[in-house]
Design an enzyme around this catalytic site. Structure first.
Site, PDB file in Angstrom:
ATOM      1  N   ASP A  20     -18.757  -8.502  42.658  1.00 21.67           N
ATOM      2  CA  ASP A  20     -19.887  -8.165  41.812  1.00 21.67           C
ATOM      3  C   ASP A  20     -20.456  -9.459  41.236  1.00 21.67           C
ATOM      4  O   ASP A  20     -19.772 -10.492  41.198  1.00 21.67           O
ATOM      5  CB  ASP A  20     -19.403  -7.239  40.696  1.00 21.67           C
ATOM      6  CG  ASP A  20     -20.455  -7.002  39.640  1.00 21.67           C
ATOM      7  OD1 ASP A  20     -21.543  -6.511  39.985  1.00 21.67           O
ATOM      8  OD2 ASP A  20     -20.187  -7.338  38.472  1.00 21.67           O
TER       9      ASP A  20
ATOM     10  N   ASP B 111     -23.033  -9.832  38.006  1.00 22.36           N
ATOM     11  CA  ASP B 111     -23.122  -9.889  36.544  1.00 22.36           C
ATOM     12  C   ASP B 111     -21.807  -9.494  35.889  1.00 22.36           C
ATOM     13  O   ASP B 111     -21.273  -8.410  36.133  1.00 22.36           O
ATOM     14  CB  ASP B 111     -24.243  -8.976  36.043  1.00 22.36           C
ATOM     15  CG  ASP B 111     -25.617  -9.504  36.419  1.00 22.36           C
ATOM     16  OD1 ASP B 111     -25.895 -10.678  36.120  1.00 22.36           O
ATOM     17  OD2 ASP B 111     -26.413  -8.755  37.012  1.00 22.36           O
TER      18      ASP B 111
ATOM     19  N   LYS C  11     -24.354   1.517  42.791  1.00 21.46           N
ATOM     20  CA  LYS C  11     -23.068   1.827  42.176  1.00 21.46           C
ATOM     21  C   LYS C  11     -23.263   2.888  41.077  1.00 21.46           C
ATOM     22  O   LYS C  11     -24.274   2.861  40.392  1.00 21.46           O
ATOM     23  CB  LYS C  11     -22.478   0.558  41.548  1.00 21.46           C
ATOM     24  CG  LYS C  11     -22.275  -0.590  42.527  1.00 21.46           C
ATOM     25  CD  LYS C  11     -21.882  -1.862  41.797  1.00 21.46           C
ATOM     26  CE  LYS C  11     -21.852  -3.061  42.723  1.00 21.46           C
ATOM     27  NZ  LYS C  11     -21.541  -4.327  42.017  1.00 21.46           N
TER      28      LYS C  11
END
Length: 220
Positions: free
Chosen positions: A19, A21, A148
């Site tokens: 991922d 952030d 997601k």
């Protein structure tokens, strides 16, 4: 903490899917500022916006916050929210241990991908601001139909690397991201105390775990 009884183990990992952030890039403050500003302009509780935005595409969050909006309005509101983030890069930096982890992945000859709920423009800007360069693959919200916690992004990344997702390591910092990783059958590593197969304090720890699992030798 390691909790795993599934098909893949760290020794069998053939790629790492990260991922962006909150994982590769410390952008939590910028993300929160943008959602608070966006919500206040629309008379929405900013705390509610921040609480449900983590790890999800902007459009999905906007749709939840504006349930009566049509598709056009959702798209426009999401685009505006992203625009608030494009230039807010002053305190965006690499996450703790990123340099060490990427060095270990190179040493072990393990490919790595970034799988993010950001759009491509924002992803490129944040990665550049943090000095994170040259992932083997970048999958953004523009590459998938559903973000997601749907696993489409991670499945796509594994497929584009030519791998079974069960032989990939997913690294996340949000509930939505952990759910997406688990749905692929991958080993899931989580930051921030989230429940997952492996819990880590930072990416330094992950680098050490991978070195230990692979004996410091590349897998190819």
């Amino acid at each position: 903490m390691i909790r795993r009884s599934g098909l893949a183990t760290l020794e069998a990992v053939e790629a790492v899917l990260l991922d962006m952030d909150g994982t590769l890039v410390d952008s939590d403050a910028a993300v929160e500022r943008a959602w608070r500003s966006w919500a206040i302009e629309r008379g929405i509780n900013p705390a509610e916006a921040v609480a449900i935005a983590a790890g999800r595409p902007a459009a999905a969050t906007v749709r939840d916050l504006l349930p009566n909006a049509d598709d056009k309005d959702v798209a426009e509101a999401a685009a505006y929210q992203l625009a608030l983030q494009y230039e807010d890069l002053g305190d965006v930096v690499a996450g703790a241990g990123v340099g060490e982890l990427l060095s270990v992945l190179a040493r072990l000859d393990l490919p790595w991908a970034v799988v993010t709920s950001a759009d491509r423009q924002l992803a490129n800007r944040r990665l550049a601001a943090a000095g994170v360069q040259h992932p083997n693959l970048l999958v953004t919200s523009e590459d998938v139909r559903v973000g997601k916690p749907d696993p489409e992004g991670y499945r796509l990344a594994a497929a584009m690397l030519g791998l079974d997702p069960r032989h990939c390591l997913v690294v996340e910092d949000s509930i939505a991201g952990v759910q997406a990783g688990k749905a692929t059958g991958a080993v899931v590593v989580a930051l921030k105390g989230l429940a997952a197969d492996i819990q880590i304090a930072d990416l330094h720890e992950l680098a050490e775990l991978l070195l230990g699992a692979h004996g410091g030798v590349g897998h190819r």
